[in-house]
Write an enzyme that holds these catalytic residues in place. Structure first.
Site, PDB file in Angstrom:
ATOM      1  CD  GLU A 127      -2.986  -1.092   2.297  1.00 60.69           C
ATOM      2  OE1 GLU A 127      -3.685  -0.062   2.293  1.00 60.69           O
ATOM      3  OE2 GLU A 127      -3.160  -2.027   3.090  1.00 60.69           O
ATOM      4  CE1 TYR A 176      -4.820  -1.404  13.043  1.00 58.79           C
ATOM      5  CE2 TYR A 176      -7.024  -2.138  12.476  1.00 58.79           C
ATOM      6  CZ  TYR A 176      -6.025  -1.200  12.407  1.00 58.79           C
ATOM      7  OH  TYR A 176      -6.240  -0.051  11.695  1.00 58.79           O
ATOM      8  CG  HIS A 223      -5.624   1.644  14.521  1.00 55.88           C
ATOM      9  ND1 HIS A 223      -5.419   0.581  15.389  1.00 55.88           N
ATOM     10  CD2 HIS A 223      -6.942   1.622  14.213  1.00 55.88           C
ATOM     11  CE1 HIS A 223      -6.557  -0.056  15.574  1.00 55.88           C
ATOM     12  NE2 HIS A 223      -7.502   0.556  14.875  1.00 55.88           N
TER      13      HIS A 223
END
Ligand code: DD3
Length: 331
Positions: A179, A267, A271
């Site tokens: 990505e 996860y 983030h």
């Protein structure tokens, strides 16, 4: 499309900013982009998919989550109809066939057959998929859990340590192994740095459902629970530079953004979520989302706020962590 003021404001972004960006993102994929050797035109891949069960579907959301197999590997395939973009309307009207369904007085309905490139379905493939992936998409009841500081230490922390959910995909992003061409902004600093990129739930075709994630370069912060005053520079940096980058790239001011963390996260690598305000995405409700602005203030008034507070969050019926809370008599 209801908010015409927001629409006007984003129009310039769509024509001047977003469209070139979309082209660029595609070009990156064609160059390989480090993405597991996938060709951009991988038309054959879904023809080998054998459906075993529909995990969930929604006529309203126009999506379907399917469990099945590619050869002998378990897989989850998610199909979703994409929004109709204002900037394609002229082409849609001129290039489509209309089949009449019914006519009655001043009313008539049709099936519009759009040119294939204006009628795409977003497909997400998880393969090989684990049991956890399959369960994630099944319709399930949720239960609100109350987690004290002690519960975290004795129940949650041991559970997440034992699980060791793979965050290989996160490391691939940080190391530019996947990505890389999709990165919107990066601050490479090992302490306060992060990578900002589109969450793959967002097809980046319209700013209305903008969804970006900021992933920290620091690898040892699992979640909101770990955050203390030592992380303030990191959080403030992500907040500040993330908002600036989104204004630059998408012409969307901070006042149009919902910037937040999940607890529990899906996860355990810190983030931050950036959505366009008004775009109601699963997980943005009060039972799971913590505004970054609030998180920063709470830590400023008490450095150990998130270490010590009782936190509440929903868990799905089949979540292993819910089982642990039940065993401990906490539910
Ligand atoms: C995930 C949460 C995780 C299934 C599914 C999604 N954004 C990702 C890999 C690459 C990504 C994400 C796990 C996994 Cl459908 C299991 O999400 C990702 N890349 N959310 C981006 N850009």
């Amino acid at each position: 499309m209801a908010d015409s003021a927001a629409k006007r404001e984003t129009d310039s972004a769509e024509t001047d900013e977003l469209s070139p960006k979309v082209k660029r993102a595609k070009a990156d994929n064609e160059n390989g982009g480090g993405e597991a050797g996938e060709e951009p035109e991988s038309g054959v891949i879904l023809s080998g998919f054998k459906t075993s069960a529909v995990l969930r579907d929604s006529a309203r959301e126009k999506n379907i989550f399917i469990h099945g197999k590619f050869a002998d590997q378990d897989a989850v395939v998610i199909l979703e109809k994409t929004p109709i973009r204002e900037d394609t309307l002229a082409e849609l009207f001129s290039g489509s066939k209309l089949k009449l369904d019914m006519r009655n007085d001043i009313y008539s309905t049709y099936r519009l057959q759009a040119p294939p490139h204006l009628n795409e379905i977003k497909a997400t493939v998880v393969c090989p998929a684990t049991e956890k992936h399959v369960k994630k998409y099944q319709c399930q009841d949720s239960f609100l859990v109350e987690e004290t500081e002690k519960d975290y230490e004795s129940i949650t922390l041991p559970y997440i340590q034992k699980q060791s959910f793979s965050v290989q995909w996160v490391y691939n992003i940080l190391e530019k192994k996947a990505e890389a061409g999709r990165i919107v902004y990066e601050d490479p600093d090992p302490e306060v740095g992060f990578v900002l990129l589109p969450d793959f739930k967002w097809d980046q075709k319209q700013v209305d459902d903008l969804y970006l994630i900021a992933i920290t370069h620091q690898k040892n912060i699992k979640s909101l629970r770990d955050l203390t005053s030592e992380h303030l520079p990191l959080l403030q940096n992500i907040f500040q530079k993330g908002k600036e980058a989104i204004l630059q790239r998408y012409n969307l001011p901070a006042s149009k953004l919902r910037v937040y963390l999940h607890y529990q996260p899906s996860y355990y690598h810190l983030h931050i979520h950036f959505n366009k305000l008004g775009y109601e995405v699963p997980g943005c409700g009060v039972e799971r989302a913590h505004l970054l602005a609030d998180v920063i203030q709470n830590i400023q008034s008490d450095p150990d706020y998130y270490k010590t507070r009782t936190l509440y969050f929903p868990l799905r019926a089949d979540d292993g962590l819910l089982g642990k809370f039940k065993e401990a008599g906490r539910l």
